[in-house]
Design a protein around this motif. Sequence first.
Motif, PDB file in Angstrom:
ATOM      1  N   LEU A 123      -1.429  11.024  -2.962  1.00  0.00           N
ATOM      2  CA  LEU A 123      -1.370   9.660  -3.493  1.00  0.00           C
ATOM      3  C   LEU A 123      -1.911   8.706  -2.440  1.00  0.00           C
ATOM      4  O   LEU A 123      -1.533   8.781  -1.270  1.00  0.00           O
ATOM      5  CB  LEU A 123       0.070   9.270  -3.851  1.00  0.00           C
ATOM      6  CG  LEU A 123       0.285   7.871  -4.441  1.00  0.00           C
ATOM      7  CD1 LEU A 123      -0.429   7.744  -5.783  1.00  0.00           C
ATOM      8  CD2 LEU A 123       1.772   7.564  -4.595  1.00  0.00           C
ATOM      9  N   ASP A 124      -2.809   7.801  -2.865  1.00  0.00           N
ATOM     10  CA  ASP A 124      -3.399   6.837  -1.940  1.00  0.00           C
ATOM     11  C   ASP A 124      -3.738   5.568  -2.722  1.00  0.00           C
ATOM     12  O   ASP A 124      -4.783   5.488  -3.357  1.00  0.00           O
ATOM     13  CB  ASP A 124      -4.639   7.409  -1.277  1.00  0.00           C
ATOM     14  CG  ASP A 124      -5.087   6.575  -0.072  1.00  0.00           C
ATOM     15  OD1 ASP A 124      -4.471   5.524   0.182  1.00  0.00           O
ATOM     16  OD2 ASP A 124      -6.042   6.978   0.618  1.00  0.00           O
ATOM     17  N   ARG A 125      -2.837   4.587  -2.695  1.00  0.00           N
ATOM     18  CA  ARG A 125      -3.041   3.333  -3.413  1.00  0.00           C
ATOM     19  C   ARG A 125      -3.373   2.225  -2.428  1.00  0.00           C
ATOM     20  O   ARG A 125      -2.614   1.969  -1.495  1.00  0.00           O
ATOM     21  CB  ARG A 125      -1.800   2.966  -4.230  1.00  0.00           C
ATOM     22  CG  ARG A 125      -1.537   3.939  -5.365  1.00  0.00           C
ATOM     23  CD  ARG A 125      -0.294   3.572  -6.149  1.00  0.00           C
ATOM     24  NE  ARG A 125      -0.051   4.556  -7.210  1.00  0.00           N
ATOM     25  CZ  ARG A 125       1.055   4.585  -7.951  1.00  0.00           C
ATOM     26  NH1 ARG A 125       2.011   3.686  -7.757  1.00  0.00           N
ATOM     27  NH2 ARG A 125       1.194   5.512  -8.884  1.00  0.00           N
TER      28      ARG A 125
ATOM     29  N   ARG B 248      -2.224  -4.065  -2.680  1.00  0.00           N
ATOM     30  CA  ARG B 248      -2.317  -5.016  -3.794  1.00  0.00           C
ATOM     31  C   ARG B 248      -1.179  -6.030  -3.677  1.00  0.00           C
ATOM     32  O   ARG B 248      -0.125  -5.731  -3.112  1.00  0.00           O
ATOM     33  CB  ARG B 248      -2.245  -4.295  -5.135  1.00  0.00           C
ATOM     34  CG  ARG B 248      -0.864  -3.892  -5.570  1.00  0.00           C
ATOM     35  CD  ARG B 248      -0.863  -3.238  -6.953  1.00  0.00           C
ATOM     36  NE  ARG B 248       0.459  -3.174  -7.534  1.00  0.00           N
ATOM     37  CZ  ARG B 248       1.390  -2.303  -7.200  1.00  0.00           C
ATOM     38  NH1 ARG B 248       1.129  -1.394  -6.276  1.00  0.00           N
ATOM     39  NH2 ARG B 248       2.571  -2.330  -7.783  1.00  0.00           N
TER      40      ARG B 248
ATOM     41  N   ALA C 248       0.854  -1.182   0.000  1.00  0.00           N
ATOM     42  CA  ALA C 248       0.000   0.000   0.000  1.00  0.00           C
ATOM     43  C   ALA C 248       0.895   1.239   0.000  1.00  0.00           C
ATOM     44  O   ALA C 248       1.928   1.254   0.683  1.00  0.00           O
ATOM     45  CB  ALA C 248      -0.927   0.020   1.210  1.00  0.00           C
TER      46      ALA C 248
ATOM     47  N   ARG D  93       1.066   5.600   0.247  1.00  0.00           N
ATOM     48  CA  ARG D  93       0.384   6.838   0.617  1.00  0.00           C
ATOM     49  C   ARG D  93       1.393   7.974   0.590  1.00  0.00           C
ATOM     50  O   ARG D  93       2.546   7.796   0.986  1.00  0.00           O
ATOM     51  CB  ARG D  93      -0.217   6.726   2.025  1.00  0.00           C
ATOM     52  CG  ARG D  93      -1.141   7.881   2.394  1.00  0.00           C
ATOM     53  CD  ARG D  93      -1.619   7.738   3.818  1.00  0.00           C
ATOM     54  NE  ARG D  93      -0.550   8.010   4.778  1.00  0.00           N
ATOM     55  CZ  ARG D  93      -0.645   7.816   6.096  1.00  0.00           C
ATOM     56  NH1 ARG D  93      -1.752   7.308   6.609  1.00  0.00           N
ATOM     57  NH2 ARG D  93       0.357   8.115   6.886  1.00  0.00           N
TER      58      ARG D  93
ATOM     59  N   TRP E  62       5.220   6.493 -10.301  1.00  0.00           N
ATOM     60  CA  TRP E  62       4.436   7.642  -9.844  1.00  0.00           C
ATOM     61  C   TRP E  62       4.620   8.778 -10.847  1.00  0.00           C
ATOM     62  O   TRP E  62       5.242   9.785 -10.552  1.00  0.00           O
ATOM     63  CB  TRP E  62       4.876   8.062  -8.447  1.00  0.00           C
ATOM     64  CG  TRP E  62       3.952   9.070  -7.812  1.00  0.00           C
ATOM     65  CD1 TRP E  62       2.704   9.410  -8.193  1.00  0.00           C
ATOM     66  CD2 TRP E  62       4.237   9.865  -6.650  1.00  0.00           C
ATOM     67  NE1 TRP E  62       2.174  10.353  -7.360  1.00  0.00           N
ATOM     68  CE2 TRP E  62       3.088  10.654  -6.408  1.00  0.00           C
ATOM     69  CE3 TRP E  62       5.339   9.981  -5.818  1.00  0.00           C
ATOM     70  CZ2 TRP E  62       3.034  11.556  -5.350  1.00  0.00           C
ATOM     71  CZ3 TRP E  62       5.277  10.877  -4.758  1.00  0.00           C
ATOM     72  CH2 TRP E  62       4.132  11.653  -4.521  1.00  0.00           C
TER      73      TRP E  62
ATOM     74  N   GLU F 272       8.061   1.522  -7.715  1.00  0.00           N
ATOM     75  CA  GLU F 272       6.639   1.802  -7.867  1.00  0.00           C
ATOM     76  C   GLU F 272       6.500   3.055  -8.730  1.00  0.00           C
ATOM     77  O   GLU F 272       7.021   4.116  -8.385  1.00  0.00           O
ATOM     78  CB  GLU F 272       6.008   2.024  -6.486  1.00  0.00           C
ATOM     79  CG  GLU F 272       4.523   2.258  -6.498  1.00  0.00           C
ATOM     80  CD  GLU F 272       3.735   0.970  -6.712  1.00  0.00           C
ATOM     81  OE1 GLU F 272       2.496   1.064  -6.802  1.00  0.00           O
ATOM     82  OE2 GLU F 272       4.353  -0.119  -6.776  1.00  0.00           O
TER      83      GLU F 272
END
Length: 340
Positions: free
Chosen positions: A236-238, A241, A225, A227, A259, A257
């Motif tokens: 940003l807030d994923r 997964r 996750a 943030r 961005w 990751e």
Amino acid sequence: MPYARHALCLTAVALSLLAAAPAAAGDDGWTVAPATGGAGGRPYVYAEGEPETVLQDAVSVLNPGGQPLTVRLSGADADNTADGGFTVRKKPVDTGAWIGFAHTSGGMGVSPAHGGPPARAKSSVGEKPRAWGRAAVRTVSVTVPARTRADVPFTVTVPAGAAPGDHPGAIVASAGGRSSAVRVQLRVSGPMLSALTVEHVAVRGGRISYELVNRGTTVLTPRLAVRADGLFDRVLDRAPRTLPLELLPSRRVRLTEPWPQHPALDAVDVRLTVTAAGGAQGSGSASVRFVPWGAVAGTGAGLLAAVGAGVVVRRRRRPPPDGRAQDRPPREVELTGAVT
């Protein structure tokens, strides 16, 4: 397959030495997979037992070609590549060193490539490492006739001092200039620990880089996750997964990751949270300032030009250092009125 106190379940898949992949024929057609004794395959070998346990089963080598095929089989320790892929170590010291084969193919079952299941040696648990009546060897070469599937028996001898937890390994098959492997997921009975850490988080060029370290004794499938909080709002807030990797015990991998839509101008705190089965959880953070340097450079150049112009004007108006007025030419004045 007979079962004892610690059952041995066998599954396997042929995969590249550099990345996991299903069993598939190469240019020369041969494959290696678990000896299932019937139709249908399973993804990998799973075996569990206590220290001083001997686990036995077999892998199948299929030669659909018209010529005999000689395949070299050996045990190996599984490993992660730097970016989380699957590979094997060159020198086995763990599960790969505990895998043994019979000296010859005398215990090997063979059958036509498209016929019924071949004869197989029986599985057993708790026996001494003897590989069907003969001392086991680390490496064996097997010649498989044309259009034939051969089951090659192997043993996994868990030593007395083996630590509880997962000990991933592989059986590597080499022939015809290529190599494939059957994964061996060995678990030594006892207390298990699931733990991980997130380290060296950094933000550069529209990507968040970080390292994951498996600090426990079990294979982990991490969930990530992400943030990020700016000065005035969350940017940003994923949601969590599952990452496409299996992190082996005591291994470290470096991941990134993407961005691409990060803020153009902001001061941001980025936080990564990773979880996995068994209660494993870790987090890491980094702070970054986003500044549109192109715009700043243009504005700065304008300001410097304006400041420079002001300096020139002031210098032109500044009196001499001695304070005396400069000599100036006389002014011409038009006189009006009477002259007396």
